[in-house]
Write an enzyme that holds these catalytic residues in place. Sequence first.
Site, PDB file in Angstrom:
ATOM      1  N   PRO A 265       2.537   6.090  65.032  1.00  0.00           N
ATOM      2  CA  PRO A 265       1.428   6.580  65.853  1.00  0.00           C
ATOM      3  C   PRO A 265       1.508   6.042  67.271  1.00  0.00           C
ATOM      4  O   PRO A 265       1.570   4.844  67.483  1.00  0.00           O
ATOM      5  CB  PRO A 265       0.189   6.066  65.127  1.00  0.00           C
ATOM      6  CG  PRO A 265       0.663   5.043  64.175  1.00  0.00           C
ATOM      7  CD  PRO A 265       2.100   5.231  63.943  1.00  0.00           C
ATOM      8  N   GLU A 266       1.546   6.926  68.224  1.00  0.00           N
ATOM      9  CA  GLU A 266       1.477   6.555  69.635  1.00  0.00           C
ATOM     10  C   GLU A 266       0.137   7.050  70.166  1.00  0.00           C
ATOM     11  O   GLU A 266      -0.724   7.454  69.390  1.00  0.00           O
ATOM     12  CB  GLU A 266       2.684   7.157  70.386  1.00  0.00           C
ATOM     13  CG  GLU A 266       4.024   6.656  69.830  1.00  0.00           C
ATOM     14  CD  GLU A 266       5.247   7.207  70.561  1.00  0.00           C
ATOM     15  OE1 GLU A 266       5.154   7.464  71.764  1.00  0.00           O
ATOM     16  OE2 GLU A 266       6.292   7.378  69.916  1.00  0.00           O
TER      17      GLU A 266
END
Length: 288
Positions: free
Chosen positions: A2-3
């Site tokens: 997850p960014e």
Amino acid sequence: MPELPEVEVVKRSLKNNIINLNIKKVTINTNKLRYKINKSKFNKIKDIKILDIKRRSKYLLIKLEKNITILAHLGMTGKFFILDKTGTRKKTSFYYRLNNNDKKHNHLIFNLNKGKKLIYNDVRKFGFIKIIASKNISTHPHLKFLGPEPLLKQFNIKYIQNYIQNKNRNIKDILMDQKFVSGLGNIYVNEILFLSKIKPNKRTKNLNIGEMKKIIYFTKSILKKSIKEGGSSIKDFNDSEGKQGVFQQQFNVYGREGEKCTTGKCDKVIKKMVISQRATFFCKSCQK
DNA sequence: TTCTTTGTTCCGGA
DNA sequence: GTCCGGAACAAAGA
């Protein structure tokens, strides 16, 4: 993986589902995630209402009453999901790659009122959850040194020029540096540099204004697009029925080693090498 | 058994 | 003191 966009999507989903609910009880099934879990602090958040959900960089901030904030980082495989009182997983957009029977990695369970449960699941335990005081957020060690949010105006040409003055690093390294700009990870940086037609190992002192403008433009546009699409840097995004999402197909270079360059104007093949300790995909011909 | 994956932190050398 | 690059760390699957 997850960014920023994925965390933003999680934030929005949580916002739609758990605000104004009370935390009745927290069940903790592990001693540590990335960091040791301070169980006594979690015991203190009983009968406290969830006021708001915010995001800073890749961090989630669940604001509670009484000056308490739950600070969460998803690491590589962390995810939140919600069960209703029948134990059915709520149909929201933020529980990718999750096996319904995977109770083994349900590390924290927040029992809310109305029989709802908020569950933190993390296969590799690289994420973490901490309880901190709301008023100390901006000076908290995890947040204190973060650079500007890439979607805000503070991330502009002047800022970049000023920051890279007298520095001799490669552009990929600096884009992944959370002190420079916060929220980008390996996948998006690969994509930004491909779209900007800049080779990842280019030294920042050799960047011209036009290239900086491209970096800013494509950083903002790809993040916005990805948020709109529901988060795309998850390799195997599944919807609630387990159907594979379409988003993972949309990367231009990431994971495309050996494939034809996707600009459509080039017959070269995407190369892979390690830059800044991370898998780096690029087109030798298109990125200068 | 070894390699890979990630974000973050730490450390040694320049 | 500062900057840069590399190593270490966490866990688990292939």
